[in-house]
Design a protein around this motif. Structure first.
Motif, PDB file in Angstrom:
ATOM      1  N   SER A  64       0.882  -1.166   0.000  1.00 58.23           N
ATOM      2  CA  SER A  64       0.000   0.000   0.000  1.00 58.23           C
ATOM      3  C   SER A  64       0.918   1.215   0.000  1.00 58.23           C
ATOM      4  N   MET A  65       0.375   2.349  -0.359  1.00 57.70           N
ATOM      5  CA  MET A  65       1.162   3.585  -0.380  1.00 57.70           C
ATOM      6  C   MET A  65       0.694   4.481   0.756  1.00 57.70           C
ATOM      7  N   ILE A  66       1.653   5.020   1.501  1.00 54.97           N
ATOM      8  CA  ILE A  66       1.350   5.968   2.563  1.00 54.97           C
ATOM      9  C   ILE A  66       2.177   7.224   2.294  1.00 54.97           C
ATOM     10  N   ASP A  67       1.490   8.289   1.899  1.00 48.97           N
ATOM     11  CA  ASP A  67       2.157   9.555   1.566  1.00 48.97           C
ATOM     12  C   ASP A  67       3.295   9.358   0.571  1.00 48.97           C
ATOM     13  N   GLY A  68       3.061   8.545  -0.464  1.00 51.66           N
ATOM     14  CA  GLY A  68       4.052   8.343  -1.518  1.00 51.66           C
ATOM     15  C   GLY A  68       5.141   7.334  -1.198  1.00 51.66           C
ATOM     16  N   VAL A  69       5.077   6.718  -0.024  1.00 48.02           N
ATOM     17  CA  VAL A  69       6.083   5.733   0.376  1.00 48.02           C
ATOM     18  C   VAL A  69       5.446   4.344   0.358  1.00 48.02           C
ATOM     19  N   PRO A  70       6.079   3.377  -0.338  1.00 46.88           N
ATOM     20  CA  PRO A  70       5.501   2.035  -0.366  1.00 46.88           C
ATOM     21  C   PRO A  70       5.595   1.361   1.003  1.00 46.88           C
ATOM     22  N   ASN A  71       4.521   0.688   1.371  1.00 54.50           N
ATOM     23  CA  ASN A  71       4.457  -0.061   2.625  1.00 54.50           C
ATOM     24  C   ASN A  71       4.253  -1.532   2.256  1.00 54.50           C
ATOM     25  N   PHE A  72       5.351  -2.300   2.240  1.00 49.98           N
ATOM     26  CA  PHE A  72       5.291  -3.712   1.876  1.00 49.98           C
ATOM     27  C   PHE A  72       4.928  -4.513   3.113  1.00 49.98           C
ATOM     28  N   THR A  73       3.812  -5.223   3.041  1.00 46.88           N
ATOM     29  CA  THR A  73       3.338  -5.967   4.209  1.00 46.88           C
ATOM     30  C   THR A  73       3.421  -7.473   4.027  1.00 46.88           C
ATOM     31  N   GLY A  74       3.719  -7.916   2.845  1.00 45.56           N
ATOM     32  CA  GLY A  74       3.834  -9.346   2.614  1.00 45.56           C
ATOM     33  C   GLY A  74       4.463  -9.627   1.275  1.00 45.56           C
ATOM     34  N   SER A  75       5.169 -10.742   1.205  1.00 45.30           N
ATOM     35  CA  SER A  75       5.747 -11.176  -0.056  1.00 45.30           C
ATOM     36  C   SER A  75       6.168 -12.624   0.088  1.00 45.30           C
ATOM     37  N   GLU A  76       5.975 -13.369  -0.959  1.00 44.08           N
ATOM     38  CA  GLU A  76       6.474 -14.735  -1.027  1.00 44.08           C
ATOM     39  C   GLU A  76       7.054 -14.938  -2.411  1.00 44.08           C
ATOM     40  N   ILE A  77       8.300 -15.434  -2.452  1.00 47.57           N
ATOM     41  CA  ILE A  77       8.967 -15.701  -3.720  1.00 47.57           C
ATOM     42  C   ILE A  77       9.557 -17.101  -3.633  1.00 47.57           C
ATOM     43  N   THR A  78       9.339 -17.890  -4.668  1.00 45.23           N
ATOM     44  CA  THR A  78       9.867 -19.247  -4.737  1.00 45.23           C
ATOM     45  C   THR A  78      10.718 -19.384  -5.990  1.00 45.23           C
ATOM     46  N   LYS A 100      21.223 -29.729  -1.707  1.00 42.33           N
ATOM     47  CA  LYS A 100      20.344 -30.896  -1.507  1.00 42.33           C
ATOM     48  C   LYS A 100      19.080 -30.786  -2.364  1.00 42.33           C
ATOM     49  N   THR A 101      19.276 -30.419  -3.652  1.00 43.01           N
ATOM     50  CA  THR A 101      18.126 -30.185  -4.518  1.00 43.01           C
ATOM     51  C   THR A 101      17.322 -31.446  -4.818  1.00 43.01           C
ATOM     52  N   ASP A 102      17.916 -32.621  -4.611  1.00 47.84           N
ATOM     53  CA  ASP A 102      17.137 -33.845  -4.810  1.00 47.84           C
ATOM     54  C   ASP A 102      16.050 -33.979  -3.744  1.00 47.84           C
ATOM     55  N   GLU A 103      16.278 -33.340  -2.584  1.00 47.77           N
ATOM     56  CA  GLU A 103      15.307 -33.385  -1.491  1.00 47.77           C
ATOM     57  C   GLU A 103      14.547 -32.062  -1.326  1.00 47.77           C
ATOM     58  N   TYR A 104      15.246 -30.941  -1.518  1.00 48.75           N
ATOM     59  CA  TYR A 104      14.662 -29.601  -1.340  1.00 48.75           C
ATOM     60  C   TYR A 104      14.850 -28.817  -2.628  1.00 48.75           C
ATOM     61  N   GLU A 105      13.860 -28.834  -3.493  1.00 48.81           N
ATOM     62  CA  GLU A 105      14.042 -28.250  -4.820  1.00 48.81           C
ATOM     63  C   GLU A 105      13.922 -26.729  -4.864  1.00 48.81           C
ATOM     64  N   SER A 106      13.318 -26.120  -3.837  1.00 50.18           N
ATOM     65  CA  SER A 106      13.059 -24.676  -3.889  1.00 50.18           C
ATOM     66  C   SER A 106      13.846 -23.888  -2.855  1.00 50.18           C
ATOM     67  N   ILE A 107      14.148 -22.656  -3.222  1.00 49.93           N
ATOM     68  CA  ILE A 107      14.641 -21.640  -2.297  1.00 49.93           C
ATOM     69  C   ILE A 107      13.459 -20.689  -2.109  1.00 49.93           C
ATOM     70  N   GLU A 108      13.120 -20.386  -0.861  1.00 46.46           N
ATOM     71  CA  GLU A 108      11.917 -19.586  -0.602  1.00 46.46           C
ATOM     72  C   GLU A 108      12.237 -18.354   0.232  1.00 46.46           C
ATOM     73  N   PHE A 109      11.552 -17.269  -0.096  1.00 43.08           N
ATOM     74  CA  PHE A 109      11.678 -15.980   0.581  1.00 43.08           C
ATOM     75  C   PHE A 109      10.281 -15.593   1.036  1.00 43.08           C
ATOM     76  N   VAL A 110      10.117 -15.389   2.348  1.00 43.99           N
ATOM     77  CA  VAL A 110       8.827 -14.946   2.893  1.00 43.99           C
ATOM     78  C   VAL A 110       9.083 -13.691   3.731  1.00 43.99           C
ATOM     79  N   LEU A 111       8.498 -12.573   3.322  1.00 48.81           N
ATOM     80  CA  LEU A 111       8.708 -11.308   4.017  1.00 48.81           C
ATOM     81  C   LEU A 111       8.083 -11.333   5.409  1.00 48.81           C
ATOM     82  N   ASN A 112       8.877 -10.962   6.409  1.00 49.12           N
ATOM     83  CA  ASN A 112       8.377 -10.811   7.781  1.00 49.12           C
ATOM     84  C   ASN A 112       8.037  -9.364   8.089  1.00 49.12           C
ATOM     85  N   HIS A 113       8.924  -8.458   7.642  1.00 46.88           N
ATOM     86  CA  HIS A 113       8.779  -7.043   8.007  1.00 46.88           C
ATOM     87  C   HIS A 113       9.609  -6.206   7.042  1.00 46.88           C
ATOM     88  N   CYS A 114       9.098  -5.042   6.696  1.00 48.49           N
ATOM     89  CA  CYS A 114       9.848  -4.118   5.845  1.00 48.49           C
ATOM     90  C   CYS A 114       9.721  -2.715   6.409  1.00 48.49           C
TER      91      CYS A 114
END
Length: 191
Positions: A64-78, A100-114
């Motif tokens: 969301s935007m607050i006075d022209g500044v982005p406020n990122f509250t969530g994100s997930e990237i795989t 260990k890609t044979d067992e864990y194929e993804s690298i994941e990013f989950v936003l906690n706080h920005c």
């Protein structure tokens, strides 16, 4: 009953007026644009510096935007780990084994706080999961907005051993990968 409806309407009107007057816009979720992203992992070894690159993640960001500044509250990237390529098959094979890609194929990013220091600079704390192990990392970010698109650049440094990854070796241990790596990314999110 009419009195309750009128009072409720007044309260809702007041809340809407407050949101508008503070410059706040509603949250929206924007998706990662497939053709406008790059992820680079950089490191060192006893032989030479190295890097691996991918352009194939999927995900979104909520903003969301607050006075022209982005406020990122969530994100997930795989990102599928085996989309990271160095241009050298032997190095890729060693990296995938370490990840260990044979067992864990993804690298994941989950936003906690920005926290945005300005409309363009901020820090994002995220849970990063690599090789099945998760921990929080802090990314320095830069944001550029163009219409309804947000381009976010970020960087962070950490140790492979922080994620319980043994730095890869080659040629019977004579070539050793350094423990510290850097992740850099540039990703555009747009509806």
């Amino acid at each position: 009953m009419k009195s309750i409806v009128k009072t409720s309407f007044k309260i809702l009107s007041l809340v809407a007026l407050l949101l508008i007057s503070t410059g706040m816009q509603a949250q929206k979720t924007v998706n990662l644009k497939p053709d406008a992203q790059e992820y680079v992992v950089k490191g060192t070894s006893t032989l030479h510096d190295w890097h691996m690159t991918s352009n194939e993640a999927k995900g979104f960001v909520t903003v969301s935007m607050i006075d022209g500044v982005p406020n990122f509250t969530g994100s997930e990237i795989t990102l599928l780990a085996e989309t990271l390529k160095s241009g050298k098959k032997g190095m890729d094979k060693n990296a995938y084994k370490a990840l260990k890609t044979d067992e864990y194929e993804s690298i994941e990013f989950v936003l906690n706080h920005c926290t945005m220091e300005s409309a363009v600079l901020g820090k994002a704390t995220a849970e990063l999961t690599i090789a099945g192990f998760s921990r929080d990392v802090i990314f320095d970010i830069q944001v550029e907005q163009s219409g309804n698109a947000f381009t976010v650049k970020g960087t962070t440094d950490f140790h492979l051993t922080d994620f319980q990854i043994d730095p890869p070796t080659a040629l019977m241990g004579t070539i050793k990968t350094g423990d510290e790596v850097t992740i850099e990314f540039k990703a555009t999110f747009q509806n």
